[in-house]
Design a protein around this motif. Structure first.
Motif, PDB file in Angstrom:
ATOM      1  N   SER A  91       0.918  -1.011   0.036  1.00 56.80           N
ATOM      2  CA  SER A  91       0.159  -0.027   0.036  1.00 56.80           C
ATOM      3  C   SER A  91       0.884   1.310  -0.147  1.00 56.80           C
ATOM      4  CB  SER A  91      -0.944  -0.092   1.253  1.00 56.80           C
ATOM      5  OG  SER A  91      -1.921   1.148   1.206  1.00 56.80           O
ATOM      6  N   GLY A  92       0.464   2.365  -0.897  1.00 61.58           N
ATOM      7  CA  GLY A  92       1.167   3.469  -0.937  1.00 61.58           C
ATOM      8  C   GLY A  92       0.509   4.553  -0.078  1.00 61.58           C
ATOM      9  N   THR A  93      -1.006   4.666  -0.316  1.00 65.93           N
ATOM     10  CA  THR A  93      -1.541   5.669   0.564  1.00 65.93           C
ATOM     11  C   THR A  93      -2.756   5.236   1.456  1.00 65.93           C
ATOM     12  OG1 THR A  93      -3.077   5.917  -1.432  1.00 65.93           O
ATOM     13  CG2 THR A  93      -1.085   7.329  -1.408  1.00 65.93           C
TER      14      THR A  93
ATOM     15  N   THR B 211      -4.070  -1.658  -7.925  1.00 70.08           N
ATOM     16  CA  THR B 211      -4.172  -1.755  -9.274  1.00 70.08           C
ATOM     17  C   THR B 211      -3.330  -0.394 -10.002  1.00 70.08           C
ATOM     18  OG1 THR B 211      -6.322  -2.649  -9.485  1.00 70.08           O
ATOM     19  CG2 THR B 211      -5.582  -1.798 -11.524  1.00 70.08           C
TER      20      THR B 211
ATOM     21  N   PHE C  83      -4.094  -0.685 -14.921  1.00 70.74           N
ATOM     22  CA  PHE C  83      -4.666  -2.078 -15.075  1.00 70.74           C
ATOM     23  C   PHE C  83      -3.908  -3.335 -15.029  1.00 70.74           C
ATOM     24  CE2 PHE C  83      -6.255   1.395 -18.096  1.00 70.74           C
ATOM     25  CZ  PHE C  83      -7.500   1.498 -17.524  1.00 70.74           C
TER      26      PHE C  83
HETATM   27  C1  LIG Z   1       0.529   4.563 -10.873  1.00 69.95           C
HETATM   28  C2  LIG Z   1      -0.547   4.299 -10.504  1.00 69.95           C
HETATM   29  C3  LIG Z   1      -1.666   3.449 -11.441  1.00 69.95           C
HETATM   30  C4  LIG Z   1      -2.708   3.624 -11.196  1.00 69.95           C
HETATM   31  N1  LIG Z   1      -3.576   2.778 -12.132  1.00 69.95           N
HETATM   32  C5  LIG Z   1      -4.971   2.592 -11.821  1.00 69.95           C
HETATM   33  C6  LIG Z   1      -5.756   1.743 -12.752  1.00 69.95           C
HETATM   34  O1  LIG Z   1      -5.147   1.273 -13.864  1.00 69.95           O
HETATM   35  N2  LIG Z   1      -6.944   1.553 -12.595  1.00 69.95           N
HETATM   36  C7  LIG Z   1      -7.702   2.056 -11.528  1.00 69.95           C
HETATM   37  O2  LIG Z   1      -8.881   1.846 -11.257  1.00 69.95           O
HETATM   38  N3  LIG Z   1      -6.793   2.712 -10.431  1.00 69.95           N
HETATM   39  C8  LIG Z   1      -5.571   3.087 -10.878  1.00 69.95           C
HETATM   40  N4  LIG Z   1      -4.981   3.487  -9.729  1.00 69.95           N
HETATM   41  C9  LIG Z   1      -5.600   3.960  -8.489  1.00 69.95           C
HETATM   42  C10 LIG Z   1      -4.969   2.829  -7.404  1.00 69.95           C
HETATM   43  O3  LIG Z   1      -5.183   1.631  -7.642  1.00 69.95           O
HETATM   44  C11 LIG Z   1      -5.965   3.132  -6.015  1.00 69.95           C
HETATM   45  O4  LIG Z   1      -5.980   4.464  -5.719  1.00 69.95           O
HETATM   46  C12 LIG Z   1      -5.638   2.340  -5.081  1.00 69.95           C
HETATM   47  O5  LIG Z   1      -6.455   2.205  -4.011  1.00 69.95           O
HETATM   48  C13 LIG Z   1      -4.246   3.045  -4.303  1.00 69.95           C
HETATM   49  O6  LIG Z   1      -3.884   2.130  -3.027  1.00 69.95           O
HETATM   50  P1  LIG Z   1      -3.207   2.360  -1.868  1.00 69.95           P
HETATM   51  O7  LIG Z   1      -3.669   3.488  -1.306  1.00 69.95           O
HETATM   52  O8  LIG Z   1      -3.092   1.251  -1.031  1.00 69.95           O
HETATM   53  O9  LIG Z   1      -1.612   2.632  -2.388  1.00 69.95           O
HETATM   54  C14 LIG Z   1      -3.681   3.825 -10.012  1.00 69.95           C
HETATM   55  C15 LIG Z   1      -2.613   4.207  -8.986  1.00 69.95           C
HETATM   56  C16 LIG Z   1      -1.315   4.680  -9.224  1.00 69.95           C
HETATM   57  C17 LIG Z   1      -0.537   5.309  -8.185  1.00 69.95           C
END
Ligand SMILES: Cc1cc2nc3c(=O)[nH]c(=O)nc-3n(C[C@H](O)[C@H](O)[C@H](O)COP(=O)(O)O)c2cc1C
Length: 266
Positions: A6-8, A49, A52
């Motif tokens: 998880s990043g955020t 994700t 994708f």
């Molecule tokens: C580099 C990057 C690419 C992402 N690509 C997608 C995507 O393809 N489809 C989508 O629905 N969300 C995408 N997201 C959103 C993240 O999947 C989503 O905000 C996720 O819950 C972040 O999780 P975290 O808070 O645990 O880091 C992307 C986020 C990042 C940082």
């Protein structure tokens, strides 16, 4: 055992709820790579994700996990809206290790990459209204050890976007860069980066910090970035630039149930 990346905090919040409801231990996926997990009856993988697909660092980390083929292995991916090929790719990685993926689902939450495109992830908080119902469904199915793969289909477009050259391009564009004029060397990014990819270096005032009279530590990113944007969202000085966008304080995002120290405690 619930393993998360998880990043955020979106994936951590989901992983934490699963761990509590299923009475499982919670651990960062990175910490679990060298461990013997073969006695675990149930293993959950929770991660976001990206483009994708899986975050670029995850296929290798997951392929190194030491899991028993007898374990009930499941995944819950978080995403802004579309999980693309995440589950399909994970299933393939596990299959190569002789492990079957028993269950998968996705949870849609604010897209933390929005700020890299000049938008505000905090404008997407309405998405949380649908999370409790989805989590209840997932927990009910996991308690019943359901064998159901939701969102596990293959998409050609997602596959193309996951090709190494395109993935490299995404890392190049979205990969955070430090603005030396804003960084005060506070170490927050170093501590929050799940990839241990940021370090502090002594800045040379003339080249790196033209506007600074003193030399001071400066954050520097390495070659192991998986674009989780943890540093961008956590920096108290908004000193990171991603995709050419200077970070604005109001666009910095963290899952409302997660504290900064939860992301640092790894
Ligand atoms: C580099 C990057 C690419 C992402 N690509 C997608 C995507 O393809 N489809 C989508 O629905 N969300 C995408 N997201 C959103 C993240 O999947 C989503 O905000 C996720 O819950 C972040 O999780 P975290 O808070 O645990 O880091 C992307 C986020 C990042 C940082």
């Amino acid at each position: 055992m619930i393993l998360y990346f998880s990043g955020t905090g979106n994936s951590l919040a989901v992983a934490r709820q699963l761990a509590e409801q299923l009475n499982e231990r919670l651990m960062p996926l990175i910490e679990a790579t060298g461990m013997d997990l073969t006695d675990e009856q149930r293993i959950g993988l929770v991660f976001p994700t990206y483009d994708f697909n899986l975050p670029p660092a995850l296929p290798e980390l997951i392929s190194k996990l030491n899991i028993s083929p007898r374990s009930y292995v499941f995944t819950v991916v978080t995403c802004g809206s579309m999980a693309g090929n995440c589950i399909w790719v994970l299933r393939r990685i596990l299959r190569e290790k002789g492990i079957g993926l028993a269950y998968s689902h996705k949870v849609s939450v604010p897209d933390n990459s929005a700020l890299a495109f000049g938008r505000n992830p905090n404008n997407q908080l309405k998405k949380f209204e649908r999370v409790p119902a989805r989590m209840n469904e997932i927990i009910r199915e996991l308690q019943a050890e359901s064998h159901t793969l939701h969102y596990s289909w293959f998409s050609l477009l997602s596959w193309l976007l996951g090709r190494p050259a395109i993935e490299k391009g995404m890392i190049h564009c979205l990969g955070p860069k430090v603005n030396p004029d804003k960084c005060i060397g506070c170490n927050t990014c170093v501590r929050v980066c799940p990839m241990e990819n940021i370090s502090l270096v002594e800045s040379r005032k003339t080249k790196d910090r033209p506007s600074d009279s003193k030399s001071a530590p400066l954050a520097q990113t390495g070659d192991n970035c998986t674009v989780c944007l943890a540093c961008v969202h956590a920096c108290p000085q908004q000193a990171f630039i991603t995709n050419g966008h200077q970070t604005l304080k109001e666009r910095q995002y963290r899952n409302p149930d997660i504290k900064l120290k939860d992301l640092i405690k790894r």
